[in-house]
Design an enzyme around this catalytic site. Structure first.
Site, mmCIF file in Angstrom:
data_model
loop_
_atom_site.group_PDB
_atom_site.id
_atom_site.type_symbol
_atom_site.label_atom_id
_atom_site.label_comp_id
_atom_site.label_asym_id
_atom_site.label_seq_id
_atom_site.Cartn_x
_atom_site.Cartn_y
_atom_site.Cartn_z
ATOM 1 N N GLY A 12 -12.210 -59.037 -21.419
ATOM 2 C CA GLY A 12 -11.837 -60.093 -20.799
ATOM 3 C C GLY A 12 -12.748 -61.288 -21.099
ATOM 4 O O GLY A 12 -12.876 -62.143 -20.323
ATOM 5 N N ARG A 15 -12.844 -66.097 -22.019
ATOM 6 C CA ARG A 15 -12.390 -67.160 -20.993
ATOM 7 C C ARG A 15 -12.723 -67.217 -19.483
ATOM 8 O O ARG A 15 -13.046 -65.900 -19.130
ATOM 9 C CB ARG A 15 -10.961 -67.552 -21.084
ATOM 10 C CG ARG A 15 -9.872 -66.557 -20.818
ATOM 11 C CD ARG A 15 -8.406 -66.831 -21.009
ATOM 12 N NE ARG A 15 -8.419 -66.876 -22.368
ATOM 13 C CZ ARG A 15 -8.109 -65.864 -23.317
ATOM 14 N NH1 ARG A 15 -7.954 -64.580 -22.631
ATOM 15 N NH2 ARG A 15 -7.785 -66.097 -24.620
ATOM 16 N N ASN A 90 -13.533 -56.511 -16.843
ATOM 17 C CA ASN A 90 -13.561 -58.027 -16.221
ATOM 18 C C ASN A 90 -11.825 -58.118 -16.499
ATOM 19 O O ASN A 90 -11.281 -59.087 -15.737
ATOM 20 C CB ASN A 90 -14.305 -58.908 -16.754
ATOM 21 C CG ASN A 90 -13.786 -60.487 -16.446
ATOM 22 O OD1 ASN A 90 -13.845 -61.083 -15.263
ATOM 23 N ND2 ASN A 90 -13.090 -61.197 -17.503
ATOM 24 N N SER A 142 -10.804 -57.424 -6.521
ATOM 25 C CA SER A 142 -10.368 -58.639 -5.800
ATOM 26 C C SER A 142 -10.470 -58.398 -4.392
ATOM 27 O O SER A 142 -10.216 -57.328 -3.716
ATOM 28 C CB SER A 142 -9.329 -58.942 -6.394
ATOM 29 O OG SER A 142 -8.679 -60.401 -5.585
ATOM 30 N N TYR A 155 -0.548 -56.716 -8.352
ATOM 31 C CA TYR A 155 -2.158 -57.053 -8.428
ATOM 32 C C TYR A 155 -2.922 -56.528 -7.506
ATOM 33 O O TYR A 155 -4.169 -55.831 -7.651
ATOM 34 C CB TYR A 155 -2.201 -58.482 -8.497
ATOM 35 C CG TYR A 155 -3.629 -59.267 -9.017
ATOM 36 C CD1 TYR A 155 -4.078 -59.387 -9.979
ATOM 37 C CD2 TYR A 155 -4.416 -59.727 -7.817
ATOM 38 C CE1 TYR A 155 -5.334 -59.808 -10.563
ATOM 39 C CE2 TYR A 155 -5.897 -60.202 -8.200
ATOM 40 C CZ TYR A 155 -6.128 -60.362 -9.396
ATOM 41 O OH TYR A 155 -7.424 -60.614 -9.444
ATOM 42 N N ALA A 157 -2.174 -53.965 -5.845
ATOM 43 C CA ALA A 157 -2.423 -52.243 -5.729
ATOM 44 C C ALA A 157 -3.387 -52.076 -7.102
ATOM 45 O O ALA A 157 -4.163 -51.118 -6.633
ATOM 46 C CB ALA A 157 -0.911 -51.915 -6.025
ATOM 47 N N LYS A 159 -6.033 -53.906 -7.882
ATOM 48 C CA LYS A 159 -7.301 -53.941 -7.585
ATOM 49 C C LYS A 159 -7.706 -52.972 -6.545
ATOM 50 O O LYS A 159 -9.159 -52.784 -6.372
ATOM 51 C CB LYS A 159 -7.614 -55.341 -7.073
ATOM 52 C CG LYS A 159 -7.381 -56.299 -8.347
ATOM 53 C CD LYS A 159 -8.144 -56.257 -9.409
ATOM 54 C CE LYS A 159 -7.837 -57.332 -10.376
ATOM 55 N NZ LYS A 159 -9.021 -57.121 -11.692
ATOM 56 N N ILE A 188 -11.911 -68.487 -6.667
ATOM 57 C CA ILE A 188 -13.222 -69.044 -7.464
ATOM 58 C C ILE A 188 -12.462 -70.254 -8.142
ATOM 59 O O ILE A 188 -11.216 -70.125 -8.713
ATOM 60 C CB ILE A 188 -13.572 -67.811 -8.388
ATOM 61 C CG1 ILE A 188 -13.926 -66.726 -7.628
ATOM 62 C CG2 ILE A 188 -14.651 -68.375 -9.494
ATOM 63 C CD1 ILE A 188 -15.222 -66.721 -7.024
#
Length: 247
Positions: A12, A15, A90, A142, A155, A157, A159, A188
């Site tokens: 990833g 970007r 990432n 996260s 998401y 779960a 992370k 961020i």
């Protein structure tokens, strides 16, 4: 922190936070393999920017949620570069919805990329790092993997599972000289957060003890530390970078 001669794979990496990680690792001397799932029309520009820092850079298109593609990518890096010293997992996606409304596809897509993709890359790189008796794996978790978040069951779960995967990987590979740690970013400053309404962003900042969002460079600097020899006695850790939000 010197990474000269190190080969880093960043999934990833085209970007956002991944982009910053590629640039920052390169600034510290690492050669960079940029991975993303999409064809990058501007990959030549990105590669040139990295190579201007005095290192080598390559772009590999691969869907890391597919076991065979993740393995193909890592095998190709070792064949062309000779080794992999740093793996930064990432790559990640969101498909937000409330639990009662979340579709099977939304659940499966997020788990497939965020969790299975991370596992696939770790599995593919492990045998090479074990053979060379060294390496650093940095997984992107996260703060919602620690605290949860309404509307992000998939998401959160994924992370949270990355944290468990990180600790297990650290235990399994420590005796082979391979370290594995995770980073848990909070809010961020990225394209995603910039699209939030200003009023909502101000409310979020009020909740953060340091009073502001983090930067992609904040995350990238932590990646460099965990990838370097300066952190050679750290493994199995999950480091929050959230301005004190979940202190």
């Amino acid at each position: 922190m010197h990474l000269k001669g190190k080969i880093a794979v960043v999934t990833g990496g085209a970007r956002g936070i991944g982009n910053a990680i590629c640039h920052t690792l390169a600034e510290h001397g690492a050669d960079i393999i940029i991975n993303d799932v999409a064809d990058a029309d501007d990959s030549s520009i990105f590669i040139k920017e990295i190579e201007n820092k005095g290192v080598k850079a390559h772009y590999i298109k691969a869907d890391i949620s597919k076991t065979a593609e993740a393995k193909r990518m890592i095998d190709a890096v070792v064949e062309s570069m000779g080794q992999v010293d740093i793996l930064v997992n990432n790559a990640g996606i969101t498909r937000d919805n409330l639990i009662m409304r979340m579709s099977e596809e939304q659940w499966d897509q997020v788990i497939s990329v965020n969790l299975k993709g991370t596992f696939n890359c770790i599995q593919a790189v492990s045998r090479y790092m074990i053979r060379q008796r060294g390496g650093s794996i940095v997984n992107m978790s996260s703060v919602v993997g620690i605290a949860g978040n309404a509307g992000q069951a998939n998401y959160s779960a994924s992370k949270a599972a990355v944290i468990g995967l990180t600790k297990t990987t650290a235990r399994e590979l420590a005796g082979k000289g391979v370290r594995c740690n995770a980073i848990a970013p909070g809010f961020i400053d990225t394209d995603m957060t910039r699209r939030l309404p200003d009023e909502y962003k101000e409310k979020l900042k009020d909740m953060i003890p340091l009073g502001t969002f983090g930067t992609v460079e904040d995350v990238a600097n932590l990646v460099v530390f965990l990838a370097s020899d300066e952190s050679n006695y750290i493994t199995g850790e999950v480091i929050k970078i959230d301005g004190g939000l979940f202190a």
